[in-house]
Write a protein that holds these residues in place. Structure first.
Motif, PDB file in Angstrom:
ATOM      1  N   PRO A 134      88.876  -4.872  20.592  1.00  0.00           N
ATOM      2  CA  PRO A 134      89.023  -6.337  20.672  1.00  0.00           C
ATOM      3  C   PRO A 134      90.437  -6.768  21.024  1.00  0.00           C
ATOM      4  CG  PRO A 134      87.994  -5.646  18.589  1.00  0.00           C
ATOM      5  CD  PRO A 134      88.453  -4.408  19.276  1.00  0.00           C
ATOM      6  N   ALA A 135      91.433  -5.941  20.670  1.00  0.00           N
ATOM      7  CA  ALA A 135      92.823  -6.355  20.875  1.00  0.00           C
ATOM      8  C   ALA A 135      93.388  -5.913  22.224  1.00  0.00           C
ATOM      9  CB  ALA A 135      93.690  -5.815  19.741  1.00  0.00           C
TER      10      ALA A 135
ATOM     11  N   ALA B 143      91.900   2.931  27.538  1.00  0.00           N
ATOM     12  CA  ALA B 143      90.789   2.884  26.581  1.00  0.00           C
ATOM     13  C   ALA B 143      89.520   3.372  27.287  1.00  0.00           C
ATOM     14  CB  ALA B 143      90.628   1.455  26.067  1.00  0.00           C
ATOM     15  N   ASN B 144      88.406   3.301  26.604  1.00  0.00           N
ATOM     16  CA  ASN B 144      87.157   3.798  27.193  1.00  0.00           C
ATOM     17  C   ASN B 144      86.808   3.084  28.510  1.00  0.00           C
ATOM     18  OD1 ASN B 144      86.424   1.341  26.026  1.00  0.00           O
ATOM     19  ND2 ASN B 144      85.460   2.321  24.249  1.00  0.00           N
ATOM     20  N   VAL B 145      87.251   1.861  28.678  1.00  0.00           N
ATOM     21  CA  VAL B 145      86.976   1.104  29.916  1.00  0.00           C
ATOM     22  C   VAL B 145      87.452   1.874  31.149  1.00  0.00           C
ATOM     23  CG1 VAL B 145      87.578  -0.990  31.202  1.00  0.00           C
ATOM     24  CG2 VAL B 145      87.027  -1.131  28.761  1.00  0.00           C
ATOM     25  N   GLY B 146      88.643   2.471  31.054  1.00  0.00           N
ATOM     26  CA  GLY B 146      89.132   3.278  32.170  1.00  0.00           C
ATOM     27  C   GLY B 146      88.722   4.735  32.064  1.00  0.00           C
TER      28      GLY B 146
ATOM     29  N   ILE C 185      77.601  -0.192  31.848  1.00  0.00           N
ATOM     30  CA  ILE C 185      77.761  -1.644  31.875  1.00  0.00           C
ATOM     31  C   ILE C 185      78.989  -2.001  31.039  1.00  0.00           C
ATOM     32  CG2 ILE C 185      76.611  -3.855  31.541  1.00  0.00           C
ATOM     33  CD1 ILE C 185      73.944  -2.333  31.315  1.00  0.00           C
ATOM     34  N   ILE C 186      79.968  -2.662  31.663  1.00  0.00           N
ATOM     35  CA  ILE C 186      81.239  -2.933  30.980  1.00  0.00           C
ATOM     36  C   ILE C 186      81.526  -4.429  31.000  1.00  0.00           C
ATOM     37  CG2 ILE C 186      83.700  -2.402  30.851  1.00  0.00           C
ATOM     38  CD1 ILE C 186      83.184   0.115  32.492  1.00  0.00           C
ATOM     39  N   SER C 187      81.627  -5.025  29.829  1.00  0.00           N
ATOM     40  CA  SER C 187      82.045  -6.419  29.705  1.00  0.00           C
ATOM     41  C   SER C 187      82.604  -6.623  28.308  1.00  0.00           C
ATOM     42  CB  SER C 187      80.865  -7.366  29.940  1.00  0.00           C
ATOM     43  OG  SER C 187      81.199  -8.685  29.522  1.00  0.00           O
ATOM     44  N   LYS C 188      83.876  -6.971  28.210  1.00  0.00           N
ATOM     45  CA  LYS C 188      84.482  -7.150  26.895  1.00  0.00           C
ATOM     46  C   LYS C 188      83.754  -8.232  26.106  1.00  0.00           C
ATOM     47  CE  LYS C 188      88.728  -8.131  24.420  1.00  0.00           C
ATOM     48  NZ  LYS C 188      90.128  -8.534  24.441  1.00  0.00           N
ATOM     49  N   SER C 189      83.535  -9.377  26.754  1.00  0.00           N
ATOM     50  CA  SER C 189      82.892 -10.492  26.053  1.00  0.00           C
ATOM     51  C   SER C 189      81.398 -10.258  25.878  1.00  0.00           C
ATOM     52  CB  SER C 189      83.099 -11.789  26.835  1.00  0.00           C
ATOM     53  OG  SER C 189      82.358 -11.749  28.050  1.00  0.00           O
TER      54      SER C 189
ATOM     55  N   THR D 102      81.325  -2.741  25.307  1.00  0.00           N
ATOM     56  CA  THR D 102      81.454  -4.182  25.055  1.00  0.00           C
ATOM     57  C   THR D 102      82.082  -4.397  23.691  1.00  0.00           C
ATOM     58  OG1 THR D 102      80.273  -6.298  25.194  1.00  0.00           O
ATOM     59  CG2 THR D 102      79.168  -4.522  24.008  1.00  0.00           C
ATOM     60  N   GLY D 103      82.643  -5.582  23.494  1.00  0.00           N
ATOM     61  CA  GLY D 103      83.338  -5.873  22.247  1.00  0.00           C
ATOM     62  C   GLY D 103      82.375  -6.084  21.100  1.00  0.00           C
ATOM     63  N   PRO D 104      82.832  -5.795  19.884  1.00  0.00           N
ATOM     64  CA  PRO D 104      82.024  -6.092  18.706  1.00  0.00           C
ATOM     65  C   PRO D 104      81.951  -7.604  18.498  1.00  0.00           C
ATOM     66  CG  PRO D 104      84.201  -5.318  18.051  1.00  0.00           C
ATOM     67  CD  PRO D 104      84.142  -5.221  19.548  1.00  0.00           C
ATOM     68  N   PRO D 105      80.957  -8.083  17.750  1.00  0.00           N
ATOM     69  CA  PRO D 105      80.896  -9.521  17.489  1.00  0.00           C
ATOM     70  C   PRO D 105      82.086  -9.958  16.650  1.00  0.00           C
ATOM     71  CG  PRO D 105      79.251  -8.340  16.196  1.00  0.00           C
ATOM     72  CD  PRO D 105      79.867  -7.333  17.109  1.00  0.00           C
ATOM     73  N   GLU D 106      82.464 -11.204  16.812  1.00  0.00           N
ATOM     74  CA  GLU D 106      83.477 -11.784  15.912  1.00  0.00           C
ATOM     75  C   GLU D 106      82.956 -11.677  14.479  1.00  0.00           C
ATOM     76  OE1 GLU D 106      86.055 -14.499  17.073  1.00  0.00           O
ATOM     77  OE2 GLU D 106      85.979 -13.309  18.908  1.00  0.00           O
ATOM     78  N   PRO D 107      83.865 -11.575  13.512  1.00  0.00           N
ATOM     79  CA  PRO D 107      83.393 -11.541  12.118  1.00  0.00           C
ATOM     80  C   PRO D 107      82.502 -12.752  11.836  1.00  0.00           C
ATOM     81  CG  PRO D 107      85.749 -11.073  12.220  1.00  0.00           C
ATOM     82  CD  PRO D 107      85.329 -11.465  13.611  1.00  0.00           C
TER      83      PRO D 107
END
Lengths: 445, 445
Positions: free
Chosen positions: A197-198, A207-210, A131-135, A169-174
């Motif tokens: 995140p960047a 990156a791992n996504v690909g 399951i891939i979703s940055k947000s 998936t991305g880490p939470p915002e600080p």
């Protein structure tokens, strides 16, 4: 270098009035000198991890270990993701069709019929999920995950999910809360690889996504990065813009669009394994540069099929397109296509030929027909459609897109208009919940 | 009528300056009155069999009997054809994914790697061929047939080929020789269905070219023709152009392109089973109207995926596109996509929802986002993605394309530039044969 770019058939000196003049091309190349300096400085400062991640090795173990675990437990892996979360993975998967590992299936349709059709041929008792979703909040991806996880738990047992599923998936915002996808993964014990995140989704191929889908498909991540590095090294070196393939590509693309009013940018690979690459490029270009009315429209095509469906328009319709053809080295390869005696003499021109000869002849014929009609054609020739080549092509077009953005005065990162569209869909769904129950059966769109 | 067309969001009165004015639309509609009369007269005189074949029934038995024979002997049917010989069949096959009959695989790549990849998952011992080429001399189709027939003979025995293969190809010209494909079929005893000589490949959806694959995929040919007839009946009736959906579509498309300088024509179906229809339309429009610099460029897209890859460009890039969105009635259907408790509250907007609700919300959000940005959107709503609907849509767009050709002064039939390209490829192949043997290993293009 695993590919060679040739822009001779884009020059006015070669094809006449629709080609780019030496003066216009030189002007963009000159403007690229400071743009290249900015790009190099950004890479040196660590501000462009989408590109410089090609030089990392410390994150590869997590990728290959996750891939090995999924491969151990799954005959099929369903990849849930859309747009940039899926397109690079599709590209790598197309390279690895003969790989003995799990079959990868990409799910991005939320049409209920399409969802059931796509599930039709898959035995969930041997399936897993990536399951891939940055947000961690993409509606389609969440919907697919929420629909599939209970089915998978039924088919394999809930406790098996930790072995058969993984999440990027991305880490939470600080100081922020976990996204729904991240919270779900934590609660269910699913392995999570952080989405950098960047790095935006469409720039996440290295990156791992690909590379996690690549690894599952039998394409070694280190080869992809080696191909990408080979191109990035030429960018970071001392050469001037005209001698750096993606810089020359950016100058050409912008110069010819400006000088000749070209509004469309056709990408047509002939090697079948590179067909999804045209769709990856289509998003990269459209979403990066489609701002402030800046960019030409990218169009994905496929050789040889589109010779039969589009070539009439390309040759004889409006002269508003730049063509990038990707050629494979096919001559002398493949099965015999010699006509049997029963076919008579009408196909004698195929006698003694192999399938790759036909592909080679079709490549050359399309290139020459377009050029003879004065249509600009860039040719990119690849030796083999493998991970290293694809890594190089992806890096080429990431750099070309970023540099074209610089020339056009467009920030290639971010996608503000899409975010607005996503918010609108969320609002519509929230409004559905507020409606009286009687409206639920309403058949309207 | 199995679909409903709504052009309100294309009007300047509704979306502002990028929309078509009432005056411009009315002018094209007025010009369509004689064009419609010409079309009706041609149909009455039997001069447009591509359309009027929808009223025939005498040829259906040959189609369904051939389909039944292939289905009896084949678990897989490999369809060899390219462009118009394949695209309609792909559309029908996508409708029939849950059908229990043979699996259909479309072969149009002559990349040797792509060919072997496509063969990889197919057991030739249970496979058959359907070979489609109007001319009987299309290079890709012949090459694929010549490569596959020996393999199939090995796997099933040469005498089985007559039961497991069928050919659709045109009859010889009066006094002319059989094409290579026709000669081959005669010699090997393969059943031949005649490709109607007066129907071009891209207009052949309602002939055996489209309906034999449809029948194999479990889509009743009579339903396809019924849907097509429903639309043709409105065209042949007494109504004025503004009240005939495909005539209104043709007037809109031409008027808005002329008045607003739109150069691109995006077709985006949301129902997954209609995804190939956008590609069928792409060839129909491009090859019919891409002449004398006349036509806009058709672009195939797919909802919801292209919201994530193209919407940024569509909303914020150049205002040079007309959008045709095909909506399905999905609301309230499909599996639950309610977030599990583990996902926390961040996806509460999905609570109580089904997958079809998300598709419905995405459709509405894209339509409204485009219109709010002043981009013209035509909406076509279908009740079900089935054979009757597809027949109606195909007839709609055939008539729309023919009428647009009339308005543009372009003959929509024939594809002279493509034929020139094909000749060039044949010459290149013939030249290869004349080269010294030493050149054969050359890896160039």
């Amino acid at each position: 270098m695993p590919y060679r770019q040739d822009i001779e058939l884009c020059r006015a000196e070669t094809i006449g009035g629709a080609g780019v003049s030496e003066a216009a091309l030189s002007a963009e190349l000159a403007a690229l000198a400071p743009a290249l300096d900015r790009l190099r400085a950004a890479c040196d400062a660590g501000a462009l991890p989408a590109l410089t991640i090609a030089g990392r090795t410390d994150d590869l173990a997590a990728i290959t270990e996750t891939a090995a675990r999924l491969a151990d437990h799954c005959a099929d892996v369903l990849v849930l993701g859309t747009g940039g979360s899926a397109l690079a993975g599709r590209c790598f998967t197309a390279l690895g069709r003969e790989h003995a590992g799990p079959r990868l299936h990409f799910f991005d349709s939320v049409d209920p019929d399409g969802f059931e059709d796509a599930l039709g041929g898959i035995d969930l008792a041997g399936a897993g999920l990536l399951i891939i979703s940055k947000s961690g909040a993409t509606a389609e991806t969440l919907a697919l995950a929420f629909a599939l996880l209970p089915r998978l738990a039924d088919a394999r047992g809930a406790q098996a999910l930790a072995e058969t599923c993984a999440v990027i998936t991305g880490p939470p915002e600080p100081g922020g809360a976990d996204s729904p996808l991240r919270a779900l993964a934590a609660e269910m014990g699913l392995a999570v690889l952080d989405h950098a995140p960047a790095i935006g989704g469409r720039f996440a191929a290295f990156a791992n996504v690909g590379l996690l889908p690549a690894s599952l498909a039998g394409i070694p991540p280190q080869e992809v990065r080696a191909g990408a590095r080979a191109v990035l090294d030429t960018v970071m070196g001392e050469a001037k813009a005209a001698d750096i393939a993606p810089a020359l590509g950016a100058a050409l693309t912008v110069a010819i669009a400006r000088e000749r009013g070209l509004t469309q940018n056709v990408m047509m690979p002939y090697p079948a394994r590179l067909a999804p690459f045209a769709h990856w490029h289509r998003q990269l270009w459209a979403e990066s540069l489609g701002k402030d009315a800046g960019a030409s429209t990218p169009i994905a095509a496929q050789g040889t099929a589109d010779q039969h469906s589009q070539l009439q328009l390309w040759l004889d319709g409006p002269a508003d397109k730049l063509f990038t053809l990707i050629f494979g080295r096919a001559r002398g390869t493949g099965p015999s296509i010699a006509p049997p005696a029963a076919a008579g003499g009408g196909a004698d021109w195929l006698r003694g030929r192999r399938m790759g000869d036909l592909m080679a002849a079709s490549q050359a014929a399309t290139r020459d027909a377009l050029a003879a009609q004065g249509r600009p054609v860039r040719v990119i020739e690849v030796a083999r459609a493998d991970g290293r080549t694809l890594g190089a092509l992806m890096m080429h077009f990431m750099v070309e897109t970023i540099l074209a953005g610089d020339l056009l005065g467009v920030d290639p990162f971010g996608q503000p208009a899409v975010e607005a569209g996503k918010a609108r869909a969320r609002e519509t769904l929230a409004a559905m919940a507020a409606e009286p129950a009687a409206a639920k059966g309403c058949p309207k769109g």
